[in-house]
Design an enzyme around this catalytic site. Structure first.
Site, PDB file in Angstrom:
ATOM      1  N   CYS A 112      -9.047  -0.519  19.267  1.00 22.10           N
ATOM      2  CA  CYS A 112      -9.193  -0.410  20.715  1.00 22.10           C
ATOM      3  C   CYS A 112     -10.472   0.361  21.017  1.00 22.10           C
ATOM      4  O   CYS A 112     -10.557   1.553  20.770  1.00 22.10           O
ATOM      5  CB  CYS A 112      -7.985   0.326  21.282  1.00 22.10           C
ATOM      6  N   SER A 170       0.849  -1.192   0.000  1.00 17.17           N
ATOM      7  CA  SER A 170       0.000   0.000   0.000  1.00 17.17           C
ATOM      8  C   SER A 170       0.884   1.241   0.000  1.00 17.17           C
ATOM      9  O   SER A 170       1.875   1.298   0.739  1.00 17.17           O
ATOM     10  CB  SER A 170      -0.877  -0.029   1.255  1.00 17.17           C
TER      11      SER A 170
HETATM   12  N1  PLP Z   1      -2.432  -4.499   6.048  1.00 16.82           N
HETATM   13  C1  PLP Z   1      -1.717  -3.904   7.009  1.00 16.82           C
HETATM   14  C2  PLP Z   1      -0.698  -4.700   7.746  1.00 16.82           C
HETATM   15  C3  PLP Z   1      -1.927  -2.566   7.317  1.00 16.82           C
HETATM   16  O1  PLP Z   1      -1.215  -1.988   8.293  1.00 16.82           O
HETATM   17  C4  PLP Z   1      -2.901  -1.857   6.595  1.00 16.82           C
HETATM   18  C5  PLP Z   1      -3.209  -0.445   6.931  1.00 16.82           C
HETATM   19  O2  PLP Z   1      -3.124  -0.027   8.051  1.00 16.82           O
HETATM   20  C6  PLP Z   1      -3.617  -2.529   5.596  1.00 16.82           C
HETATM   21  C7  PLP Z   1      -3.348  -3.843   5.337  1.00 16.82           C
HETATM   22  C8  PLP Z   1      -4.664  -1.838   4.795  1.00 16.82           C
HETATM   23  O3  PLP Z   1      -4.079  -0.981   3.849  1.00 16.82           O
HETATM   24  P1  PLP Z   1      -4.942   0.206   3.214  1.00 16.82           P
HETATM   25  O4  PLP Z   1      -5.116   1.225   4.285  1.00 16.82           O
HETATM   26  O5  PLP Z   1      -4.105   0.690   2.081  1.00 16.82           O
HETATM   27  O6  PLP Z   1      -6.219  -0.384   2.767  1.00 16.82           O
END
Ligand code: PLP
Length: 376
Positions: A323, A199
């Site tokens: 949380c 991302s």
């Molecule tokens: N996976 C992890 C480990 C993340 O930290 C995040 C976002 O906080 C996501 C997926 C989701 O990404 P996005 O915000 O681009 O949808």
């Protein structure tokens, strides 16, 4: 303002904003059109894809742009299960995945899939033996994140992929590398994964852009049906400005990778040692294996209150992903630590711009709050 919540999102880097502005106002053509403005946009898109592929350490054709990490995770999971539907209905994941993985799996469980959730130890680690022990002949997907977003721990993705190959089960391996991309060294091939999510907004690109690595040769079901963009896998006119920004952010990280890693690690270590010196009863829940994330607790001081008090002092940190009303985040809870510790847990996450002075300001603010408030 002191911003120490870089695992939540990051400030857009000037280079990324500049690249987006250029594409939005000058090179704004639709890459599918045939006149010069369009072909220039297509060339820029190809060049930007090559940069993201270089940052990942894969081939350009293995990168498919998505709108965010959540989209990449959902698509990877659903498409994998579609591919494996005649081979089995068992999935292995961890109890500390992001909700972008856990929620689709929860829905799939309601449709008859069986999900094994590997639980971390007290320090947020999962062992390769746990993965090995969970695999079955009908396991069709192993989805394990590379870096946990609340604890900063590294998960044994490479070992999980090796275990899958050794076991002979038909599983494909997906990793959510949203928090690991450019922060810890890896390549998808080195990890041995079939699918990998990233991302943009965690590395100084804007929100609204991500990518899914799809190993060459893996024929995935398209996410959407429409025009032929992204090899027909993820059609829709390409968000060329966001892609340009993502590529620009990748370029900056690639140019300064070692320096950035070292800087974040130095500031994090400084924060953890200053905190323990100033507040001996503070607990380091996780020092984080990744350079940018750690979790600490002030037992007796609920994290929601700490986040609010810190915000009043101009400091942004997070209490974990979910949380709510006196309940610790499921990630912190999965470590099985005592409730008083869990309820006071904060995630502190750094960027290459974070400074030791900012870390000191956070420690002083926590000291002040602890002095002014009676612990529960
Ligand atoms: N996976 C992890 C480990 C993340 O930290 C995040 C976002 O906080 C996501 C997926 C989701 O990404 P996005 O915000 O681009 O949808």
């Amino acid at each position: 303002m002191i911003y120490l919540d870089n695992a939540a999102t990051t400030r857009v880097r000037p280079e990324a904003a500049q690249a987006a502005l250029e594409v939005m106002t000058r090179d704004f053509g639709n890459p599918s059109t045939r006149y010069a403005l369009g072909t220039a946009a297509a060339e820029r898109l190809a060049a930007d894809r090559a940069v993201v592929a270089q940052a990942l350490g894969c081939r350009a054709e293995e990168v498919v742009f998505t709108s965010c990490g959540t989209e990449g995770d959902n698509w990877a999971i659903r498409a994998t299960l579609e591919l494996g539907k005649r081979k089995g209905k068992h999935i292995v994941t961890t109890a500390i995945e992001h909700s972008a993985v856990l929620e689709p799996l929860r829905h799939l469980a309601a449709q008859g899939y069986e999900v094994t959730y590997l639980r971390p130890d007290r320090n947020g680690h999962i062992s390769p033996a746990q993965v090995e022990g969970a695999l079955r002949p009908d396991t069709v997907l192993v989805s394990m994140m590379l870096v946990n977003n609340e604890l900063g721990t590294l998960l044994p993705v490479r070992e999980a992929a090796e275990a899958v190959r050794r076991s002979g089960c038909p599983a494909l391996v997906h990793t959510d590398a949203v928090q690991g991309f450019l922060k810890v060294p890896f390549t998808p091939e080195g990890l041995g994964v079939d699918l990998l999510t990233l991302s943009g907004h965690k590395i100084g690109a804007p929100k609204g852009i991500g990518a899914l690595y799809i190993r060459r040769g893996l024929k995935l079901r398209p996410l959407l049906f429409g025009g032929g963009q992204e090899g027909g896998l993820r059609p829709g006119t390409e968000p060329t400005a966001q892609i340009a920004a993502l590529a620009a952010a990748c370029r900056v990280w690639m140019d300064h990778r070692e320096e950035y890693t070292e800087r974040m690690k130095v500031v994090k270590d400084h924060f953890l040692s200053s905190l323990q010196a100033a507040l001996p009863r503070a607990v380091v829940v996780s020092p984080g294996d990744a350079p940018h994330i750690c979790a600490v607790s002030l037992p007796g001081y609920p994290s929601e209150m700490l986040v609010r008090e810190l915000s009043d002092r101009g400091i942004c940190v997070s209490a974990g992903s979910a949380c709510r009303r006196g309940k610790p985040s499921y990630v912190f809870a999965a470590t099985g630590r005592p409730k008083t510790e869990l309820l006071g847990t904060l995630r502190v996450s750094f960027s290459p711009e974070s400074t030791p002075e900012e870390a000191d300001a956070l420690v002083s603010a926590l000291e002040e709050i602890a002095q002014s408030r009676v612990s529960l």
